[in-house]
Scaffold this motif. Structure first.
Motif, PDB file in Angstrom:
ATOM      1  N   ASN A  97      83.214  81.306  90.578  1.00  0.00           N
ATOM      2  CA  ASN A  97      84.133  82.434  90.435  1.00  0.00           C
ATOM      3  C   ASN A  97      84.860  82.648  91.759  1.00  0.00           C
ATOM      4  N   PRO A  98      86.207  82.611  91.785  1.00  0.00           N
ATOM      5  CA  PRO A  98      86.949  82.704  93.049  1.00  0.00           C
ATOM      6  C   PRO A  98      86.945  84.093  93.670  1.00  0.00           C
ATOM      7  N   LYS A  99      86.490  85.096  92.949  1.00  0.00           N
ATOM      8  CA  LYS A  99      86.454  86.456  93.492  1.00  0.00           C
ATOM      9  C   LYS A  99      85.065  86.828  93.999  1.00  0.00           C
ATOM     10  N   SER A 100      84.033  86.429  93.257  1.00  0.00           N
ATOM     11  CA  SER A 100      82.677  86.829  93.618  1.00  0.00           C
ATOM     12  C   SER A 100      81.885  85.729  94.315  1.00  0.00           C
ATOM     13  N   GLY A 101      82.314  84.471  94.143  1.00  0.00           N
ATOM     14  CA  GLY A 101      81.543  83.359  94.684  1.00  0.00           C
ATOM     15  C   GLY A 101      80.360  82.986  93.810  1.00  0.00           C
ATOM     16  N   GLU A 102      80.236  83.596  92.657  1.00  0.00           N
ATOM     17  CA  GLU A 102      79.132  83.314  91.741  1.00  0.00           C
ATOM     18  C   GLU A 102      79.335  81.957  91.066  1.00  0.00           C
ATOM     19  N   ILE A 103      78.256  81.199  90.948  1.00  0.00           N
ATOM     20  CA  ILE A 103      78.319  79.940  90.214  1.00  0.00           C
ATOM     21  C   ILE A 103      78.322  80.243  88.720  1.00  0.00           C
ATOM     22  N   VAL A 104      79.322  79.724  88.035  1.00  0.00           N
ATOM     23  CA  VAL A 104      79.485  79.946  86.598  1.00  0.00           C
ATOM     24  C   VAL A 104      79.037  78.685  85.863  1.00  0.00           C
ATOM     25  N   PRO A 105      78.231  78.819  84.822  1.00  0.00           N
ATOM     26  CA  PRO A 105      77.782  77.630  84.086  1.00  0.00           C
ATOM     27  C   PRO A 105      78.958  76.796  83.578  1.00  0.00           C
ATOM     28  N   ILE A 106      78.715  75.505  83.424  1.00  0.00           N
ATOM     29  CA  ILE A 106      79.746  74.587  82.948  1.00  0.00           C
ATOM     30  C   ILE A 106      79.924  74.730  81.440  1.00  0.00           C
ATOM     31  N   VAL A 107      81.168  74.759  80.994  1.00  0.00           N
ATOM     32  CA  VAL A 107      81.472  74.844  79.570  1.00  0.00           C
ATOM     33  C   VAL A 107      81.212  73.485  78.919  1.00  0.00           C
ATOM     34  N   VAL A 108      80.406  73.471  77.856  1.00  0.00           N
ATOM     35  CA  VAL A 108      80.099  72.212  77.169  1.00  0.00           C
ATOM     36  C   VAL A 108      81.012  71.986  75.973  1.00  0.00           C
ATOM     37  N   VAL A 109      81.516  73.078  75.386  1.00  0.00           N
ATOM     38  CA  VAL A 109      82.469  72.972  74.278  1.00  0.00           C
ATOM     39  C   VAL A 109      83.216  74.303  74.200  1.00  0.00           C
ATOM     40  N   GLU A 110      84.487  74.252  73.779  1.00  0.00           N
ATOM     41  CA  GLU A 110      85.276  75.486  73.750  1.00  0.00           C
ATOM     42  C   GLU A 110      86.433  75.393  72.769  1.00  0.00           C
ATOM     43  N   ASN A 111      86.956  76.546  72.410  1.00  0.00           N
ATOM     44  CA  ASN A 111      88.229  76.643  71.691  1.00  0.00           C
ATOM     45  C   ASN A 111      88.956  77.871  72.233  1.00  0.00           C
ATOM     46  N   ASP A 112      89.945  78.379  71.508  1.00  0.00           N
ATOM     47  CA  ASP A 112      90.736  79.480  72.049  1.00  0.00           C
ATOM     48  C   ASP A 112      89.992  80.809  72.061  1.00  0.00           C
ATOM     49  N   ALA A 113      88.838  80.889  71.397  1.00  0.00           N
ATOM     50  CA  ALA A 113      88.092  82.140  71.330  1.00  0.00           C
ATOM     51  C   ALA A 113      86.716  82.068  71.983  1.00  0.00           C
ATOM     52  N   PHE A 114      86.154  80.863  72.120  1.00  0.00           N
ATOM     53  CA  PHE A 114      84.791  80.731  72.627  1.00  0.00           C
ATOM     54  C   PHE A 114      84.695  79.651  73.704  1.00  0.00           C
ATOM     55  N   ARG A 115      83.838  79.909  74.686  1.00  0.00           N
ATOM     56  CA  ARG A 115      83.428  78.913  75.666  1.00  0.00           C
ATOM     57  C   ARG A 115      81.900  78.904  75.658  1.00  0.00           C
ATOM     58  N   LEU A 116      81.323  77.764  75.357  1.00  0.00           N
ATOM     59  CA  LEU A 116      79.870  77.699  75.253  1.00  0.00           C
ATOM     60  C   LEU A 116      79.280  76.959  76.450  1.00  0.00           C
TER      61      LEU A 116
END
Length: 307
Positions: free
Chosen positions: A184-203
């Protein structure tokens, strides 16, 4: 004539010795022809007036990591891209640099050399962010605690919406197994990697074709109206489980969610987790995200068992 020749030769030797330096005068490195060793790399470690700089050389199956530990002495030039002198403390881990040495490198890995010049390149910042490129790389490197040895940066870039830094690093021992870290460019928190996604969901989890059960965790992000969505787990014959969830914020923002799924058994080895949004118009499923999963042998109850 012989005396004159000997006198001239002696003068020449005296001049050479002066350039090499004496006990009271260090060698003049500016007279050394500098060799550019790192065209564009990153500082990976910093300690005791030395900088470990690496760069990833992408040659497909023959890719490798160049790693050199540069000794910094009082003759080393440390410069910004504009040519201004900078101090060693500005050469932080994660910073992108170009580096020159004297041309003499100890045969070790990483190599050992004396730095003639190190040029600090401009950094890249996210819009309205506190984490720049170098800081994102530091966070990614600090997260690697299981593998030792030099790492190199394969890529470090902002996504198009400035929502996260995508840092891909490679260990010299595992060239074909790069590690990707989202930050995250604002908090520096590591965000999990997206394994699959569409326009409504990121898993983030589970991964496709992962063998799971009888209970597993589903985690990701969703951008849905009023932060509400639904899910089902089915095996092609039976509905194994279903539920309704809420994210921590509604559209147009991406909200985080995390929930557990439990089932008793399935009728075959394959099942599907489906995330969807119920249409406000007729209740039909919209924006479906389908994740194929596997069923453990111990949880299978075949419809037509083989006799």
């Amino acid at each position: 004539m012989l005396c004159a020749i000997l006198l001239i030769a002696a003068c020449g030797r005296g001049d050479t010795n002066n350039k090499q330096g004496t006990d009271n005068q260090p060698p003049i490195q500016n007279d050394v022809q500098a060799v550019k060793a790192i065209d564009r790399g990153e500082i990976i470690q910093s300690s005791n007036n030395s900088l470990l700089i690496t760069t990833f050389v992408d040659k497909g199956l023959e890719s490798y990591v160049v790693a050199i530990s540069f000794r910094i002495d009082d003759q080393t030039e440390l410069l910004s891209k504009s040519g201004e002198v900078v101090t060693l403390d500005k050469m932080t881990i994660g910073a992108q640099v170009e580096a020159w040495h004297t041309g003499i490198v100890a045969e070790s890995y990483p190599g050992q050399a004396t730095a003639v010049k190190i040029l600090l390149l401009d950094d890249e910042n996210a819009v309205d962010a506190t984490v720049n490129r170098a800081e994102a790389i530091r966070i990614a490197l600090n997260a690697q605690t299981e593998v030792n040895g030099p790492w190199a940066v394969k890529q470090a870039k902002l996504d198009e919406g400035n929502e996260f830094w995508l840092v891909e690093i490679v260990n010299f021992q595992y060239i074909d197994q790069p590690v990707t870290v989202r930050i995250n460019p604002k908090s520096g928190e590591i965000v999990p990697i997206v394994v699959v996604e569409n326009d409504a969901f990121r898993l983030y989890t589970p991964r496709a074709d992962e063998k799971l059960g009888p209970t597993f965790t589903v985690e990701g992000e969703s951008r849905v109206f009023e932060a509400a969505f639904s899910w089902v787990l089915e095996d092609g014959h039976n509905l194994l489980a279903e539920g309704h969830e809420m994210t921590d914020v509604g559209a147009p923002e991406w909200g985080r969610f995390k929930f557990d799924v439990s089932f008793e058994h399935a009728s075959q080895p394959n099942m599907m987790l489906i995330l969807y949004v119920s249409s406000a118009k007729d209740g039909s499923a919209e924006h479906q995200l389908v994740i194929p999963l596997k069923v453990p042998e111990s949880l299978m109850n075949y419809i037509n068992p083989i006799i």
